[in-house]
Design a protein around this motif. Structure first.
Motif, PDB file in Angstrom:
ATOM      1  N   SER A  40       0.877  -1.169   0.000  1.00  0.00           N
ATOM      2  CA  SER A  40       0.000   0.000   0.000  1.00  0.00           C
ATOM      3  C   SER A  40       0.909   1.211   0.000  1.00  0.00           C
ATOM      4  CB  SER A  40      -0.875   0.019   1.262  1.00  0.00           C
ATOM      5  OG  SER A  40      -1.741  -1.081   1.292  1.00  0.00           O
ATOM      6  N   THR A  76      -1.943   6.474   9.606  1.00  0.00           N
ATOM      7  CA  THR A  76      -3.369   6.233   9.372  1.00  0.00           C
ATOM      8  C   THR A  76      -3.587   4.839   8.798  1.00  0.00           C
ATOM      9  OG1 THR A  76      -3.814   8.584   9.054  1.00  0.00           O
ATOM     10  CG2 THR A  76      -5.407   7.044   8.103  1.00  0.00           C
ATOM     11  N   ALA A  77      -2.737   4.436   7.868  1.00  0.00           N
ATOM     12  CA  ALA A  77      -2.862   3.098   7.264  1.00  0.00           C
ATOM     13  C   ALA A  77      -2.687   2.007   8.320  1.00  0.00           C
ATOM     14  CB  ALA A  77      -1.840   2.932   6.144  1.00  0.00           C
ATOM     15  N   ARG A 107      -3.402   2.311  11.574  1.00  0.00           N
ATOM     16  CA  ARG A 107      -4.632   2.342  12.381  1.00  0.00           C
ATOM     17  C   ARG A 107      -5.767   1.599  11.679  1.00  0.00           C
ATOM     18  NH1 ARG A 107      -3.265   7.661  13.034  1.00  0.00           N
ATOM     19  NH2 ARG A 107      -2.503   8.152  15.107  1.00  0.00           N
ATOM     20  N   ASP A 108      -5.871   1.810  10.365  1.00  0.00           N
ATOM     21  CA  ASP A 108      -6.978   1.234   9.593  1.00  0.00           C
ATOM     22  C   ASP A 108      -6.751  -0.221   9.207  1.00  0.00           C
ATOM     23  OD1 ASP A 108      -8.087   3.763   9.753  1.00  0.00           O
ATOM     24  OD2 ASP A 108      -7.624   4.306   7.666  1.00  0.00           O
ATOM     25  N   SER A 109      -5.534  -0.720   9.364  1.00  0.00           N
ATOM     26  CA  SER A 109      -5.193  -2.049   8.841  1.00  0.00           C
ATOM     27  C   SER A 109      -5.676  -3.203   9.712  1.00  0.00           C
ATOM     28  CB  SER A 109      -3.673  -2.174   8.700  1.00  0.00           C
ATOM     29  OG  SER A 109      -3.069  -2.266   9.992  1.00  0.00           O
ATOM     30  N   GLY A 110      -5.850  -2.954  10.991  1.00  0.00           N
ATOM     31  CA  GLY A 110      -6.176  -4.052  11.900  1.00  0.00           C
ATOM     32  C   GLY A 110      -4.957  -4.871  12.292  1.00  0.00           C
ATOM     33  N   ILE A 138      -0.972   5.308  18.469  1.00  0.00           N
ATOM     34  CA  ILE A 138      -1.594   4.037  18.067  1.00  0.00           C
ATOM     35  C   ILE A 138      -1.437   3.027  19.200  1.00  0.00           C
ATOM     36  CG2 ILE A 138      -1.582   2.154  16.400  1.00  0.00           C
ATOM     37  CD1 ILE A 138      -0.487   4.163  14.332  1.00  0.00           C
ATOM     38  N   SER A 184      -3.497   0.206  19.282  1.00  0.00           N
ATOM     39  CA  SER A 184      -4.118  -1.039  18.839  1.00  0.00           C
ATOM     40  C   SER A 184      -3.107  -2.053  18.322  1.00  0.00           C
ATOM     41  CB  SER A 184      -5.138  -0.741  17.736  1.00  0.00           C
ATOM     42  OG  SER A 184      -4.490  -0.097  16.634  1.00  0.00           O
TER      43      SER A 184
END
Length: 190
Positions: A44, A54-55, A57-60, A79, A81
């Motif tokens: 990506s 951001t990627a 955070r959004d990736s899981g 972050i 998570s």
């Protein structure tokens, strides 16, 4: 003048451009070729380090290998998570993610060693910059082999400075200028 800094060393390159313009000295940028994806890569591409955060955070992703350098670690500090294995040459000076481990090392890196880092740490996402070159490419090859996605920060836009991709080309450029100057200096002496 030859600017042979890291492809992401924007401040140094801007200073080189300003110095060349102020002095009238010719400037050449030595830039190693970017990495390009091959069959099996899951990349990506993102425009900057904030987009990389951001990627993530959004990736899981749960376990991230972060190899963007010590100056960019702060973008990932918020972050919570994911756990980060942060590989750097020098210690980071910015805020760090809550769950992390620092791994200080310097390339070149071998494929089998990179594979071991990814497997032993349960890495499920690699975040790096598109710095190009062979010294650190093994992380991308290992990620491909293991099916690990990569968030790759694109290079900043280049200035209009003339550029070459190899040291030999840079040496040839310097030689041409030196020969031309020598000829000009002789002919001007009369």
């Amino acid at each position: 003048m030859v600017d042979a800094t890291h492809p992401f060393a924007q401040r140094i390159s801007a200073n080189a451009v300003a110095a060349a313009e102020a002095t009238g000295i010719p400037l050449l940028r030595l830039v190693r070729p970017e990495w390009a994806p091959v069959v099996g890569d899951s990349w990506s591409m993102v425009p900057d380090i904030d987009a990389a955060a951001t990627a993530v955070r959004d990736s899981g992703a749960r376990r991230v290998l972060l190899t963007t350098g010590r100056q960019d670690v702060g973008a990932f500090a918020g972050i919570d998570s994911a756990w980060f294995l942060i590989r750097v040459v020098d210690p980071p000076t910015a805020a760090l993610p809550p769950a992390h481990e620092i791994l200080r090392s310097r390339g070149p890196y071998r494929l089998e060693d990179e594979r071991k880092v990814l497997v032993d740490n349960g890495i499920d996402l690699l975040v790096t910059k598109n710095s190009g070159g062979e010294l650190t490419r093994a992380k991308l090859d290992s990620a491909r082999e293991l099916g690990i996605p990569v968030v790759l920060v694109e290079r900043p836009s280049e200035s209009a400075t003339e550029a070459v991709a190899t040291v030999d080309d840079a040496v040839s450029w310097v030689d041409r200028l030196a020969r031309a100057r020598k000829f000009t200096d002789r002919s001007g002496a009369g």
